[in-house]
Motif scaffolding. Structure first.
Motif, PDB file in Angstrom:
ATOM      1  N   TRP A 249      65.368 -87.435  92.007  1.00 22.68           N
ATOM      2  CA  TRP A 249      66.152 -87.750  90.802  1.00 22.68           C
ATOM      3  C   TRP A 249      65.376 -87.464  89.519  1.00 22.68           C
ATOM      4  O   TRP A 249      65.932 -87.578  88.424  1.00 22.68           O
ATOM      5  CB  TRP A 249      66.609 -89.218  90.841  1.00 22.68           C
ATOM      6  CG  TRP A 249      67.598 -89.521  91.930  1.00 22.68           C
ATOM      7  CD1 TRP A 249      68.130 -88.640  92.834  1.00 22.68           C
ATOM      8  CD2 TRP A 249      68.178 -90.798  92.229  1.00 22.68           C
ATOM      9  NE1 TRP A 249      68.987 -89.295  93.685  1.00 22.68           N
ATOM     10  CE2 TRP A 249      69.037 -90.618  93.338  1.00 22.68           C
ATOM     11  CE3 TRP A 249      68.050 -92.083  91.698  1.00 22.68           C
ATOM     12  CZ2 TRP A 249      69.764 -91.669  93.906  1.00 22.68           C
ATOM     13  CZ3 TRP A 249      68.770 -93.141  92.251  1.00 22.68           C
ATOM     14  CH2 TRP A 249      69.624 -92.922  93.340  1.00 22.68           C
ATOM     15  N   LYS A 250      64.106 -87.147  89.649  1.00 22.61           N
ATOM     16  CA  LYS A 250      63.258 -86.821  88.492  1.00 22.61           C
ATOM     17  C   LYS A 250      63.355 -87.936  87.436  1.00 22.61           C
ATOM     18  O   LYS A 250      63.574 -89.092  87.769  1.00 22.61           O
ATOM     19  CB  LYS A 250      63.621 -85.448  87.926  1.00 22.61           C
ATOM     20  CG  LYS A 250      63.625 -84.372  89.010  1.00 22.61           C
ATOM     21  CD  LYS A 250      63.640 -82.976  88.466  1.00 22.61           C
ATOM     22  CE  LYS A 250      63.800 -82.003  89.629  1.00 22.61           C
ATOM     23  NZ  LYS A 250      63.618 -80.603  89.229  1.00 22.61           N
ATOM     24  N   MET A 251      63.193 -87.596  86.131  1.00 20.55           N
ATOM     25  CA  MET A 251      63.167 -88.621  85.084  1.00 20.55           C
ATOM     26  C   MET A 251      64.543 -88.684  84.433  1.00 20.55           C
ATOM     27  O   MET A 251      64.731 -88.346  83.272  1.00 20.55           O
ATOM     28  CB  MET A 251      62.084 -88.289  84.050  1.00 20.55           C
ATOM     29  CG  MET A 251      61.752 -89.461  83.132  1.00 20.55           C
ATOM     30  SD  MET A 251      60.353 -89.124  82.034  1.00 20.55           S
ATOM     31  CE  MET A 251      61.053 -87.960  80.883  1.00 20.55           C
TER      32      MET A 251
ATOM     33  N   TYR B 175      58.901 -76.369 100.878  1.00 22.91           N
ATOM     34  CA  TYR B 175      58.656 -75.069 100.253  1.00 22.91           C
ATOM     35  C   TYR B 175      59.614 -74.931  99.082  1.00 22.91           C
ATOM     36  O   TYR B 175      60.838 -74.894  99.268  1.00 22.91           O
ATOM     37  CB  TYR B 175      58.869 -73.918 101.248  1.00 22.91           C
ATOM     38  CG  TYR B 175      58.865 -72.580 100.538  1.00 22.91           C
ATOM     39  CD1 TYR B 175      57.785 -72.200  99.746  1.00 22.91           C
ATOM     40  CD2 TYR B 175      59.954 -71.712 100.616  1.00 22.91           C
ATOM     41  CE1 TYR B 175      57.786 -71.003  99.057  1.00 22.91           C
ATOM     42  CE2 TYR B 175      59.957 -70.501  99.931  1.00 22.91           C
ATOM     43  CZ  TYR B 175      58.873 -70.159  99.148  1.00 22.91           C
ATOM     44  OH  TYR B 175      58.871 -68.974  98.454  1.00 22.91           O
ATOM     45  N   GLU B 176      59.035 -74.891  97.883  1.00 28.17           N
ATOM     46  CA  GLU B 176      59.854 -74.792  96.676  1.00 28.17           C
ATOM     47  C   GLU B 176      59.310 -73.671  95.790  1.00 28.17           C
ATOM     48  O   GLU B 176      58.368 -73.895  95.016  1.00 28.17           O
ATOM     49  CB  GLU B 176      59.791 -76.110  95.894  1.00 28.17           C
ATOM     50  CG  GLU B 176      60.321 -77.294  96.668  1.00 28.17           C
ATOM     51  CD  GLU B 176      60.849 -78.368  95.733  1.00 28.17           C
ATOM     52  OE1 GLU B 176      62.018 -78.723  95.881  1.00 28.17           O
ATOM     53  OE2 GLU B 176      60.116 -78.802  94.839  1.00 28.17           O
ATOM     54  N   PRO B 177      59.879 -72.479  95.905  1.00 29.49           N
ATOM     55  CA  PRO B 177      59.455 -71.428  94.991  1.00 29.49           C
ATOM     56  C   PRO B 177      59.709 -71.887  93.557  1.00 29.49           C
ATOM     57  O   PRO B 177      60.829 -72.287  93.234  1.00 29.49           O
ATOM     58  CB  PRO B 177      60.326 -70.229  95.373  1.00 29.49           C
ATOM     59  CG  PRO B 177      61.362 -70.717  96.321  1.00 29.49           C
ATOM     60  CD  PRO B 177      60.988 -72.081  96.794  1.00 29.49           C
TER      61      PRO B 177
ATOM     62  N   ILE C 243      63.416 -73.495  91.024  1.00 28.03           N
ATOM     63  CA  ILE C 243      63.664 -74.912  90.761  1.00 28.03           C
ATOM     64  C   ILE C 243      64.385 -75.087  89.433  1.00 28.03           C
ATOM     65  O   ILE C 243      63.868 -74.700  88.383  1.00 28.03           O
ATOM     66  CB  ILE C 243      62.348 -75.709  90.758  1.00 28.03           C
ATOM     67  CG1 ILE C 243      61.702 -75.635  92.141  1.00 28.03           C
ATOM     68  CG2 ILE C 243      62.600 -77.154  90.357  1.00 28.03           C
ATOM     69  CD1 ILE C 243      60.365 -76.324  92.230  1.00 28.03           C
ATOM     70  N   GLY C 244      65.579 -75.636  89.525  1.00 30.91           N
ATOM     71  CA  GLY C 244      66.343 -75.947  88.319  1.00 30.91           C
ATOM     72  C   GLY C 244      66.831 -74.723  87.555  1.00 30.91           C
ATOM     73  O   GLY C 244      67.278 -74.823  86.416  1.00 30.91           O
ATOM     74  N   THR C 245      66.761 -73.568  88.159  1.00 26.12           N
ATOM     75  CA  THR C 245      67.106 -72.327  87.459  1.00 26.12           C
ATOM     76  C   THR C 245      68.441 -71.757  87.904  1.00 26.12           C
ATOM     77  O   THR C 245      68.969 -70.847  87.270  1.00 26.12           O
ATOM     78  CB  THR C 245      66.049 -71.243  87.737  1.00 26.12           C
ATOM     79  OG1 THR C 245      65.993 -71.031  89.160  1.00 26.12           O
ATOM     80  CG2 THR C 245      64.683 -71.653  87.223  1.00 26.12           C
TER      81      THR C 245
ATOM     82  N   GLY D  43      65.036 -75.655  95.843  1.00 28.68           N
ATOM     83  CA  GLY D  43      65.195 -74.679  94.760  1.00 28.68           C
ATOM     84  C   GLY D  43      66.650 -74.337  94.603  1.00 28.68           C
ATOM     85  O   GLY D  43      67.175 -73.480  95.308  1.00 28.68           O
ATOM     86  N   SER D  44      67.326 -75.083  93.702  1.00 24.64           N
ATOM     87  CA  SER D  44      68.742 -74.820  93.390  1.00 24.64           C
ATOM     88  C   SER D  44      69.639 -74.866  94.624  1.00 24.64           C
ATOM     89  O   SER D  44      70.587 -74.079  94.740  1.00 24.64           O
ATOM     90  CB  SER D  44      68.897 -73.486  92.646  1.00 24.64           C
ATOM     91  OG  SER D  44      68.186 -73.516  91.422  1.00 24.64           O
ATOM     92  N   VAL D  45      69.355 -75.799  95.538  1.00 21.82           N
ATOM     93  CA  VAL D  45      70.259 -75.984  96.685  1.00 21.82           C
ATOM     94  C   VAL D  45      71.511 -76.706  96.202  1.00 21.82           C
ATOM     95  O   VAL D  45      71.436 -77.662  95.429  1.00 21.82           O
ATOM     96  CB  VAL D  45      69.577 -76.793  97.816  1.00 21.82           C
ATOM     97  CG1 VAL D  45      70.555 -77.019  98.978  1.00 21.82           C
ATOM     98  CG2 VAL D  45      68.319 -76.085  98.299  1.00 21.82           C
TER      99      VAL D  45
ATOM    100  N   ILE E 189      66.256 -81.719  97.007  1.00 28.58           N
ATOM    101  CA  ILE E 189      67.327 -81.375  96.069  1.00 28.58           C
ATOM    102  C   ILE E 189      67.102 -82.087  94.744  1.00 28.58           C
ATOM    103  O   ILE E 189      66.979 -83.320  94.717  1.00 28.58           O
ATOM    104  CB  ILE E 189      68.690 -81.800  96.678  1.00 28.58           C
ATOM    105  CG1 ILE E 189      68.879 -81.144  98.048  1.00 28.58           C
ATOM    106  CG2 ILE E 189      69.827 -81.438  95.732  1.00 28.58           C
ATOM    107  CD1 ILE E 189      69.738 -81.961  98.998  1.00 28.58           C
ATOM    108  N   GLY E 190      67.056 -81.327  93.663  1.00 29.29           N
ATOM    109  CA  GLY E 190      66.894 -81.907  92.337  1.00 29.29           C
ATOM    110  C   GLY E 190      68.246 -82.130  91.683  1.00 29.29           C
ATOM    111  O   GLY E 190      68.913 -83.143  91.908  1.00 29.29           O
ATOM    112  N   GLY E 191      68.682 -81.151  90.900  1.00 30.67           N
ATOM    113  CA  GLY E 191      69.908 -81.295  90.107  1.00 30.67           C
ATOM    114  C   GLY E 191      71.102 -81.793  90.895  1.00 30.67           C
ATOM    115  O   GLY E 191      71.808 -82.719  90.454  1.00 30.67           O
ATOM    116  N   ALA E 192      71.332 -81.210  92.057  1.00 33.56           N
ATOM    117  CA  ALA E 192      72.537 -81.567  92.821  1.00 33.56           C
ATOM    118  C   ALA E 192      72.435 -82.948  93.467  1.00 33.56           C
ATOM    119  O   ALA E 192      73.428 -83.454  93.999  1.00 33.56           O
ATOM    120  CB  ALA E 192      72.819 -80.498  93.888  1.00 33.56           C
TER     121      ALA E 192
HETATM  122  C1  PEP Z   1      63.305 -80.095  92.876  1.00 39.20           C
HETATM  123  O1  PEP Z   1      63.178 -80.672  91.809  1.00 39.20           O
HETATM  124  O2  PEP Z   1      62.552 -80.338  93.818  1.00 39.20           O
HETATM  125  C2  PEP Z   1      64.368 -79.101  92.969  1.00 39.20           C
HETATM  126  C3  PEP Z   1      64.436 -78.361  94.043  1.00 39.20           C
HETATM  127  O3  PEP Z   1      65.251 -79.028  91.911  1.00 39.20           O
HETATM  128  P1  PEP Z   1      66.640 -78.216  91.872  1.00 39.20           P
HETATM  129  O4  PEP Z   1      67.381 -78.548  93.133  1.00 39.20           O
HETATM  130  O5  PEP Z   1      67.314 -78.702  90.652  1.00 39.20           O
HETATM  131  O6  PEP Z   1      66.279 -76.760  91.824  1.00 39.20           O
END
Ligand code: PEP
Length: 250
Positions: free
Chosen positions: A9-11, A165-167, A171-173, A208-210, A229-232
């Motif tokens: 969930w980040k900040m 593994y997060e290229p 991430i977030g792009t 990475g943007s899953v 998963i970040g954003g989603a």
């Molecule tokens: C992350 O923050 O680990 C990530 C993968 O973010 P996002 O899913 O938004 O790319």
């Protein structure tokens, strides 16, 4: 092996929005037993929301996004692994590229943190991945191998470590690595882990943007054991929508 669906969930958010999100994820997971037969779930709120959301989670594990390299004492602002375990966390994300980039986190520090996480009885979710420039130079395997070598302590097992593994460029792009890129890297990481720790089922997540629309293809790739998963993960319907793309066990 069940897939691990992990939300970072980040900040973001307030206590109220974190509680609402946690409740929604828990309710969806609890109401669909099929999901739990194929997936384990983990959410990683900001430190200050960890204690708040814990009581509403039953079928979903709780994690944090970082911890201190120290055990306890005069380290103003830090949060120890023991404190997180005491709050009910089972996992701690370590070495996220945002921490490497903005806070100068090194592989050595990640290794020390992983040892603290283990001493507290939790699982270290260790992130690795190359930048866009490193991939353009064909250095991605070398970079990931070095990160794993220095950031993962000796003694890793399928219970105490998950590798993500997060290229960095994905991430977030909105850019996702191609299935071929993911296939190649996950097979490489699997080989590296087997060479060092033996043939145990250490999970390797892709991050990475899953999103729901690409998760099915990603989960079909060998040695992809889930997603970070970040954003989603900030929208329960998207987070659960990703889990619904897990059609069968490995
Ligand atoms: C992350 O923050 O680990 C990530 C993968 O973010 P996002 O899913 O938004 O790319």
């Amino acid at each position: 092996m069940k897939k691990l669906i992990a939300g970072n969930w980040k900040m973001n958010g307030s206590l109220a929005s974190a509680m609402e999100l946690a409740r929604a994820v828990e309710a969806s997971v609890a109401s669909e037993p099929g999901l739990l037969s194929r997936c384990d779930f983990l959410v990683c709120p900001p430190f200050v929301h960890v204690g708040g959301v814990k009581p509403v989670l039953t079928h979903v594990s709780l994690g944090a996004q970082d911890c201190s390299v120290f055990t306890n004492g005069a380290y103003t602002g830090d949060v120890s692994a023991d404190m997180l375990a005491d709050m009910g966390c089972t996992h701690v994300i370590l070495g996220h590229s945002e921490r490497r980039q903005h806070f100068g986190e090194t592989d050595g520090a990640i290794r020390q943190k992983a040892e603290k996480v283990w001493q507290a009885g939790m699982t270290a979710l260790i992130c690795v991945g190359e930048t866009e420039a490193q991939r353009e130079e064909g250095q991605e395997a070398h970079i990931v191998a070095e990160q794993m070598k220095h950031a993962i302590p000796d003694g890793a097992t399928s219970r105490n470590v998950v590798v993500a593994y997060e290229p960095v460029w994905a991430i977030g792009t909105g850019k996702t690595a191609t299935p071929d890129d993911i296939r190649t890297m996950h097979a490489f990481i699997k080989d590296q882990l087997s060479a060092r720790f033996g043939d145990q089922p250490i999970r390797i997540l892709y991050g990475g943007s899953v999103k729901p629309s690409n998760a099915g293809d990603i989960f079909n790739i060998p040695h992809v054991h889930g997603a970070l998963i970040g954003g989603a993960s900030l929208k329960s319907s998207d987070f659960i929508g990703i889990a619904k793309e897990v059609k069968e066990l490995d």
